[in-house]
Design a protein around this motif. Structure first.
Motif, PDB file in Angstrom:
ATOM      1  N   PRO A 148       0.783  -1.239   0.000  1.00  0.00           N
ATOM      2  CA  PRO A 148       0.000   0.000   0.000  1.00  0.00           C
ATOM      3  C   PRO A 148       0.813   1.287   0.000  1.00  0.00           C
ATOM      4  O   PRO A 148       0.469   2.224  -0.722  1.00  0.00           O
ATOM      5  CB  PRO A 148      -0.842  -0.132   1.275  1.00  0.00           C
ATOM      6  CG  PRO A 148      -1.049  -1.604   1.403  1.00  0.00           C
ATOM      7  CD  PRO A 148       0.265  -2.211   0.981  1.00  0.00           C
ATOM      8  N   SER A 149       1.894   1.347   0.739  1.00  0.00           N
ATOM      9  CA  SER A 149       2.673   2.594   0.780  1.00  0.00           C
ATOM     10  C   SER A 149       3.323   2.884  -0.563  1.00  0.00           C
ATOM     11  O   SER A 149       3.415   4.045  -0.991  1.00  0.00           O
ATOM     12  CB  SER A 149       3.752   2.507   1.870  1.00  0.00           C
ATOM     13  OG  SER A 149       4.655   1.442   1.610  1.00  0.00           O
ATOM     14  N   VAL A 150       3.767   1.842  -1.259  1.00  0.00           N
ATOM     15  CA  VAL A 150       4.375   2.020  -2.573  1.00  0.00           C
ATOM     16  C   VAL A 150       3.306   2.353  -3.605  1.00  0.00           C
ATOM     17  O   VAL A 150       3.465   3.261  -4.434  1.00  0.00           O
ATOM     18  CB  VAL A 150       5.143   0.744  -2.992  1.00  0.00           C
ATOM     19  CG1 VAL A 150       5.764   0.929  -4.375  1.00  0.00           C
ATOM     20  CG2 VAL A 150       6.213   0.406  -1.967  1.00  0.00           C
ATOM     21  N   ALA A 151       2.203   1.633  -3.555  1.00  0.00           N
ATOM     22  CA  ALA A 151       1.105   1.881  -4.490  1.00  0.00           C
ATOM     23  C   ALA A 151       0.586   3.305  -4.361  1.00  0.00           C
ATOM     24  O   ALA A 151       0.205   3.933  -5.359  1.00  0.00           O
ATOM     25  CB  ALA A 151      -0.025   0.886  -4.247  1.00  0.00           C
ATOM     26  N   ALA A 152       0.568   3.837  -3.143  1.00  0.00           N
ATOM     27  CA  ALA A 152       0.098   5.203  -2.924  1.00  0.00           C
ATOM     28  C   ALA A 152       1.014   6.215  -3.594  1.00  0.00           C
ATOM     29  O   ALA A 152       0.553   7.199  -4.187  1.00  0.00           O
ATOM     30  CB  ALA A 152       0.010   5.487  -1.425  1.00  0.00           C
ATOM     31  N   GLN A 153       2.320   5.988  -3.500  1.00  0.00           N
ATOM     32  CA  GLN A 153       3.261   6.912  -4.152  1.00  0.00           C
ATOM     33  C   GLN A 153       3.045   6.927  -5.661  1.00  0.00           C
ATOM     34  O   GLN A 153       3.076   7.986  -6.299  1.00  0.00           O
ATOM     35  CB  GLN A 153       4.695   6.494  -3.832  1.00  0.00           C
ATOM     36  CG  GLN A 153       5.102   6.676  -2.391  1.00  0.00           C
ATOM     37  CD  GLN A 153       6.542   6.239  -2.159  1.00  0.00           C
ATOM     38  OE1 GLN A 153       7.486   6.844  -2.679  1.00  0.00           O
ATOM     39  NE2 GLN A 153       6.727   5.183  -1.390  1.00  0.00           N
ATOM     40  N   LEU A 154       2.829   5.748  -6.237  1.00  0.00           N
ATOM     41  CA  LEU A 154       2.605   5.663  -7.675  1.00  0.00           C
ATOM     42  C   LEU A 154       1.289   6.336  -8.052  1.00  0.00           C
ATOM     43  O   LEU A 154       1.228   7.128  -9.002  1.00  0.00           O
ATOM     44  CB  LEU A 154       2.585   4.199  -8.118  1.00  0.00           C
ATOM     45  CG  LEU A 154       2.378   3.971  -9.614  1.00  0.00           C
ATOM     46  CD1 LEU A 154       3.573   4.482 -10.412  1.00  0.00           C
ATOM     47  CD2 LEU A 154       2.141   2.482  -9.898  1.00  0.00           C
ATOM     48  N   ALA A 155       0.223   6.046  -7.317  1.00  0.00           N
ATOM     49  CA  ALA A 155      -1.093   6.619  -7.618  1.00  0.00           C
ATOM     50  C   ALA A 155      -1.084   8.135  -7.510  1.00  0.00           C
ATOM     51  O   ALA A 155      -1.739   8.833  -8.294  1.00  0.00           O
ATOM     52  CB  ALA A 155      -2.147   6.035  -6.677  1.00  0.00           C
ATOM     53  N   ALA A 156      -0.344   8.657  -6.549  1.00  0.00           N
ATOM     54  CA  ALA A 156      -0.276  10.113  -6.376  1.00  0.00           C
ATOM     55  C   ALA A 156       0.358  10.779  -7.573  1.00  0.00           C
ATOM     56  O   ALA A 156       0.072  11.948  -7.871  1.00  0.00           O
ATOM     57  CB  ALA A 156       0.518  10.453  -5.112  1.00  0.00           C
ATOM     58  N   GLU A 200      -2.567   5.573   3.211  1.00  0.00           N
ATOM     59  CA  GLU A 200      -1.236   5.969   2.738  1.00  0.00           C
ATOM     60  C   GLU A 200      -1.322   7.136   1.761  1.00  0.00           C
ATOM     61  O   GLU A 200      -0.506   8.054   1.802  1.00  0.00           O
ATOM     62  CB  GLU A 200      -0.539   4.779   2.077  1.00  0.00           C
ATOM     63  CG  GLU A 200      -0.234   3.630   3.013  1.00  0.00           C
ATOM     64  CD  GLU A 200       0.801   4.001   4.072  1.00  0.00           C
ATOM     65  OE1 GLU A 200       1.613   4.913   3.816  1.00  0.00           O
ATOM     66  OE2 GLU A 200       0.785   3.379   5.153  1.00  0.00           O
ATOM     67  N   LEU A 201      -2.305   7.112   0.868  1.00  0.00           N
ATOM     68  CA  LEU A 201      -2.447   8.195  -0.098  1.00  0.00           C
ATOM     69  C   LEU A 201      -2.867   9.487   0.587  1.00  0.00           C
ATOM     70  O   LEU A 201      -2.453  10.581   0.180  1.00  0.00           O
ATOM     71  CB  LEU A 201      -3.455   7.805  -1.176  1.00  0.00           C
ATOM     72  CG  LEU A 201      -3.615   8.762  -2.356  1.00  0.00           C
ATOM     73  CD1 LEU A 201      -2.271   9.040  -3.032  1.00  0.00           C
ATOM     74  CD2 LEU A 201      -4.608   8.200  -3.370  1.00  0.00           C
ATOM     75  N   ALA A 202      -3.667   9.369   1.646  1.00  0.00           N
ATOM     76  CA  ALA A 202      -4.101  10.558   2.384  1.00  0.00           C
ATOM     77  C   ALA A 202      -2.919  11.289   3.007  1.00  0.00           C
ATOM     78  O   ALA A 202      -2.949  12.518   3.175  1.00  0.00           O
ATOM     79  CB  ALA A 202      -5.106  10.163   3.455  1.00  0.00           C
ATOM     80  N   LYS A 203      -1.874  10.557   3.354  1.00  0.00           N
ATOM     81  CA  LYS A 203      -0.676  11.198   3.903  1.00  0.00           C
ATOM     82  C   LYS A 203       0.005  12.074   2.855  1.00  0.00           C
ATOM     83  O   LYS A 203       0.684  13.041   3.185  1.00  0.00           O
ATOM     84  CB  LYS A 203       0.310  10.128   4.387  1.00  0.00           C
ATOM     85  CG  LYS A 203      -0.187   9.280   5.543  1.00  0.00           C
ATOM     86  CD  LYS A 203       0.822   8.175   5.861  1.00  0.00           C
ATOM     87  CE  LYS A 203       0.309   7.248   6.947  1.00  0.00           C
ATOM     88  NZ  LYS A 203       1.258   6.122   7.215  1.00  0.00           N
ATOM     89  N   ILE A 204      -0.195  11.712   1.594  1.00  0.00           N
ATOM     90  CA  ILE A 204       0.407  12.468   0.498  1.00  0.00           C
ATOM     91  C   ILE A 204      -0.516  13.586   0.044  1.00  0.00           C
ATOM     92  O   ILE A 204      -0.103  14.728  -0.139  1.00  0.00           O
ATOM     93  CB  ILE A 204       0.714  11.520  -0.684  1.00  0.00           C
ATOM     94  CG1 ILE A 204       1.684  10.418  -0.246  1.00  0.00           C
ATOM     95  CG2 ILE A 204       1.296  12.301  -1.870  1.00  0.00           C
ATOM     96  CD1 ILE A 204       1.866   9.311  -1.277  1.00  0.00           C
ATOM     97  N   ASP A 205      -1.810  13.250  -0.149  1.00  0.00           N
ATOM     98  CA  ASP A 205      -2.780  14.226  -0.628  1.00  0.00           C
ATOM     99  C   ASP A 205      -4.179  13.730  -0.260  1.00  0.00           C
ATOM    100  O   ASP A 205      -4.659  12.747  -0.829  1.00  0.00           O
ATOM    101  CB  ASP A 205      -2.654  14.398  -2.145  1.00  0.00           C
ATOM    102  CG  ASP A 205      -3.488  15.554  -2.684  1.00  0.00           C
ATOM    103  OD1 ASP A 205      -4.706  15.558  -2.428  1.00  0.00           O
ATOM    104  OD2 ASP A 205      -2.930  16.420  -3.375  1.00  0.00           O
ATOM    105  N   ARG A 206      -4.830  14.406   0.672  1.00  0.00           N
ATOM    106  CA  ARG A 206      -6.147  13.990   1.138  1.00  0.00           C
ATOM    107  C   ARG A 206      -7.181  13.997   0.009  1.00  0.00           C
ATOM    108  O   ARG A 206      -8.023  13.106  -0.091  1.00  0.00           O
ATOM    109  CB  ARG A 206      -6.604  14.897   2.277  1.00  0.00           C
ATOM    110  CG  ARG A 206      -8.068  14.746   2.686  1.00  0.00           C
ATOM    111  CD  ARG A 206      -8.378  13.349   3.194  1.00  0.00           C
ATOM    112  NE  ARG A 206      -7.696  13.045   4.432  1.00  0.00           N
ATOM    113  CZ  ARG A 206      -7.828  11.889   5.091  1.00  0.00           C
ATOM    114  NH1 ARG A 206      -8.600  10.932   4.574  1.00  0.00           N
ATOM    115  NH2 ARG A 206      -7.176  11.675   6.210  1.00  0.00           N
TER     116      ARG A 206
END
Length: 416
Positions: A346-354, A368-374
């Motif tokens: 999940p943490s890696v997938a979130a970086q890619l999705a962002a 994980e994605l919320a930590k990058i962009d809510r």
């Protein structure tokens, strides 16, 4: 002798501009730019009709092809072929953070090549080696559903070892778990999903919501201000859904009925035109009031124009995906599986999705994605909720005979 029938493909697939999270509408999605060629073309001859006459098929088995020797233990490397602008990069464009983190963790180096600009062009590159049962020089490829289906059908993809894919097996989203061309994902895992939705410019519609193909085809207030996509599977798929038919199980008669319905829209000038992603400029200006659209375009347009809205029809929407596969005779299958599995953390997938803003096929990414962009984490076009996912439909695999017949009818409809 195996004969490869023509596919419906964009006439050109344009290299994407590098995207950043703060670039607003100036950044177009990879899928948009791949399909940026307007009406497209029915590929006849050249790479569109690829014959394997004189080339024996790769070895085939019920479980799928397997490499004669896996060199992963001795050669800590992977050769990965992907589309342009489909990987996270730093703002200066010099680093790929997730790939570098993988190498640091595993000691496996990744030769990452952006050499897929067009499915049929890429297939032309690797077909001779695949057909001859030879190594293509690539351990992972990323191709769209229809080509992935063909490669599996021909026995040119290796069956993946589930023991090397614990995260992928556990975290793959339900809506992507079992395509008809690869039940149970024995040979592939999705890199990203591409939803087809309805988009509209609320200023051009006078504030009215547009949320069905029926409105697009029958609302007199939209006459001459409607567009559909020149990608057959998206336009026909959305029309079939509106007719109460499932794109995953439709018949020849259903297909012909969908063509007939769209033809009426053309004949009465309800439909302005069939487009590639060039509908985005007209939708932004309001020259097109409503259309069938790709979700990635909508995300980007909304960043610069608050009048751009989207709707998921009550009948549902069409979704496709780009898929990771290990070709027959790839030298580093186990290493490749480790990389595929890594992108399902999940943490890696979130970086890619962002970075890429397509549908993430990995469950458990939201936090994980919320930590990058809510806002991204809350966007159902990137992370579909259960209700959104339940309304998605994949266009079924076609036989070579069906592909030829359907594409000819569609080409006649859109004037290609």
């Amino acid at each position: 002798m195996e004969q490869y029938e023509p596919e419906r493909l964009s006439a050109a697939q344009i290299a994407a501009m590098r995207r950043s999270l703060t670039s607003g509408r100036g950044a177009l999605t990879r899928r948009s730019l791949i399909r940026a060629s307007g009406m497209g073309a029915l590929a006849i001859g050249g790479l569109g009709t690829l014959s394997a006459c004189g080339i024996p098929p790769a070895k085939r088995s019920e479980g799928g092809a397997a490499a004669s020797d896996d060199h992963s233990a001795r050669e800590k490397q992977i050769n990965f072929s992907n589309w342009t602008e489909y990987m996270d990069v730093t703002e200066d464009g010099k680093h790929r953070p997730t790939l570098e983190a993988f190498t640091k963790r595993t000691g496996i180096s990744v030769k990452y090549t952006e050499d897929i600009n067009d499915n049929v062009e890429f297939f032309g590159k690797i077909k001779p080696q695949l057909a001859a049962g030879q190594d293509t020089g690539r351990d992972i490829i990323c191709v769209t559903d229809w080509l992935a289906a063909r490669i599996v059908r021909l026995g040119w993809a290796q069956k993946l070892d589930a023991s090397n894919l614990p995260h992928a097996y556990a975290n793959l989203s339900t809506q992507f778990r079992s395509p008809d061309w690869d039940p149970g994902r024995a040979h592939s895992y999705p890199w990203a999903g591409i939803p087809t939705v309805i988009a509209y410019n609320s200023r051009a519609t006078g504030g009215r919501k547009v949320d069905s193909v029926t409105q697009l085809l029958d609302d007199p207030k939209l006459k001459g201000k409607v567009s559909f996509l020149s990608e057959m599977r998206d336009t026909i798929g959305m029309t079939l859904l509106d007719m109460g038919k499932d794109p995953g199980t439709f018949t020849d008669a259903d297909y012909d009925a969908a063509i007939g319905r769209l033809q009426k829209g053309v004949d009465k000038n309800q439909i302005r035109r069939f487009t590639g992603n060039d509908y985005t400029a007209d939708l932004d200006k309001g020259d097109i009031a409503a259309c069938v659209a790709w979700a990635g375009d909508v995300i980007q347009l909304q960043a610069g124009n608050p009048d751009i809205k989207y709707a998921i029809p009550a009948a549902g929407y069409v979704i496709s995906s780009d898929n990771l596969m290990v070709p027959v005779e790839a030298r580093h299958k186990t290493n490749a599986e480790k990389l595929i599995d890594y992108y399902y953390e999940p943490s890696v997938a979130a970086q890619l999705a962002a970075y890429i803003n397509f549908v993430c096929p990995v469950d458990g990414v939201r936090e994980e994605l919320a930590k990058i962009d809510r806002a991204m984490a809350d966007n159902v076009l990137i992370l579909p909720d259960k209700e959104m996912a339940s309304r998605s439909h994949a266009f079924r695999s076609l036989t070579s005979k069906e592909e030829t017949a359907y594409e000819e009818k569609f080409a006649k409809l859109i004037g290609a």
